[in-house]
Design a protein around this motif. Structure first.
Motif, PDB file in Angstrom:
ATOM      1  N   ALA A 123       0.867  -1.180   0.000  1.00 50.89           N
ATOM      2  CA  ALA A 123       0.000   0.000   0.000  1.00 50.89           C
ATOM      3  C   ALA A 123       0.902   1.228   0.000  1.00 50.89           C
ATOM      4  O   ALA A 123       2.052   1.165   0.435  1.00 50.89           O
ATOM      5  CB  ALA A 123      -0.897   0.008   1.228  1.00 50.89           C
ATOM      6  N   GLN A 124       0.373   2.321  -0.490  1.00 51.69           N
ATOM      7  CA  GLN A 124       1.152   3.552  -0.465  1.00 51.69           C
ATOM      8  C   GLN A 124       1.349   3.992   0.975  1.00 51.69           C
ATOM      9  O   GLN A 124       0.480   3.807   1.822  1.00 51.69           O
ATOM     10  CB  GLN A 124       0.451   4.653  -1.242  1.00 51.69           C
ATOM     11  CG  GLN A 124       0.599   4.531  -2.719  1.00 51.69           C
ATOM     12  CD  GLN A 124       0.072   5.767  -3.433  1.00 51.69           C
ATOM     13  OE1 GLN A 124      -0.573   6.616  -2.839  1.00 51.69           O
ATOM     14  NE2 GLN A 124       0.366   5.857  -4.708  1.00 51.69           N
ATOM     15  N   CYS A 125       2.485   4.574   1.221  1.00 53.67           N
ATOM     16  CA  CYS A 125       2.813   5.048   2.560  1.00 53.67           C
ATOM     17  C   CYS A 125       1.841   6.161   2.957  1.00 53.67           C
ATOM     18  O   CYS A 125       1.662   7.125   2.201  1.00 53.67           O
ATOM     19  CB  CYS A 125       4.243   5.564   2.583  1.00 53.67           C
ATOM     20  SG  CYS A 125       4.738   6.275   4.158  1.00 53.67           S
ATOM     21  N   PRO A 126       1.186   6.046   4.111  1.00 50.44           N
ATOM     22  CA  PRO A 126       0.241   7.094   4.514  1.00 50.44           C
ATOM     23  C   PRO A 126       0.931   8.410   4.896  1.00 50.44           C
ATOM     24  O   PRO A 126       0.324   9.467   4.818  1.00 50.44           O
ATOM     25  CB  PRO A 126      -0.481   6.487   5.716  1.00 50.44           C
ATOM     26  CG  PRO A 126       0.429   5.437   6.245  1.00 50.44           C
ATOM     27  CD  PRO A 126       1.227   4.940   5.071  1.00 50.44           C
ATOM     28  N   THR A 127       2.196   8.353   5.279  1.00 48.21           N
ATOM     29  CA  THR A 127       2.904   9.565   5.688  1.00 48.21           C
ATOM     30  C   THR A 127       3.279  10.429   4.496  1.00 48.21           C
ATOM     31  O   THR A 127       2.980  11.623   4.457  1.00 48.21           O
ATOM     32  CB  THR A 127       4.168   9.192   6.479  1.00 48.21           C
ATOM     33  OG1 THR A 127       3.802   8.349   7.569  1.00 48.21           O
ATOM     34  CG2 THR A 127       4.859  10.431   7.001  1.00 48.21           C
TER      35      THR A 127
END
Length: 106
Positions: free
Chosen positions: A17-21
C-alpha cells in the motif's frame, strides 16, 4: 501454521500500500526542504497489513510482481483493443479491392 523444513517453494505474495505519511512520494515536507520519509524508508510503499516498511529484498520482489501484473494487464488491454473497434474492421480483408484484395478506401 504448517511445519516446514527449509525454504518455501513459492515466494509469498506481499500486499503493498502507499505510505500514509508521504502518500507514495518518498519524501516529506520539512521546514526548508524535503526529507526522506522514515516511515517507508523512502520507498513510498509499506506492508498493507501492518503498515511497516519492508526490507529491501522483499520490497524488490513485491514491486517486481506488481510490475509484471501491470504489464500483463496492459498487454491484455492492447489485445482487446486490436480485436475490436474500427481498427479491427480496417485490418480484416473485405475482398472489395482489385483481385479480391483488401479495399480500405484510402
Amino acid at each position: 501454521m504448517k511445519k516446514q523444513h527449509g525454504p518455501a517453494f513459492k515466494a509469498q505474495q506481499i500486499e503493498l500500500a502507499q505510505c500514509p505519511t508521504c502518500k507514495g512520494r518518498t519524501v516529506v515536507r520539512g521546514v526548508f526542504h524535503d526529507l526522506a520519509c522514515v516511515q517507508c524508508n523512502a520507498s513510498g510503499w509499506v506492508d498493507a497489513q501492518t503498515g511497516d516498511a519492508l526490507p529491501l529484498e522483499l520490497l524488490v520482489t513485491a514491486l517486481g510482481s506488481m510490475l509484471h501484473q501491470a504489464m500483463r494487464n496492459l498487454e491484455l488491454s492492447r489485445r482487446i483493443e486490436l480485436l475490436s473497434g474500427p481498427a479491427a474492421i480496417y485490418q480484416q480483408n473485405n475482398r472489395r479491392g482489385a483481385g479480391g484484395s483488401n479495399y480500405t478506401g484510402d
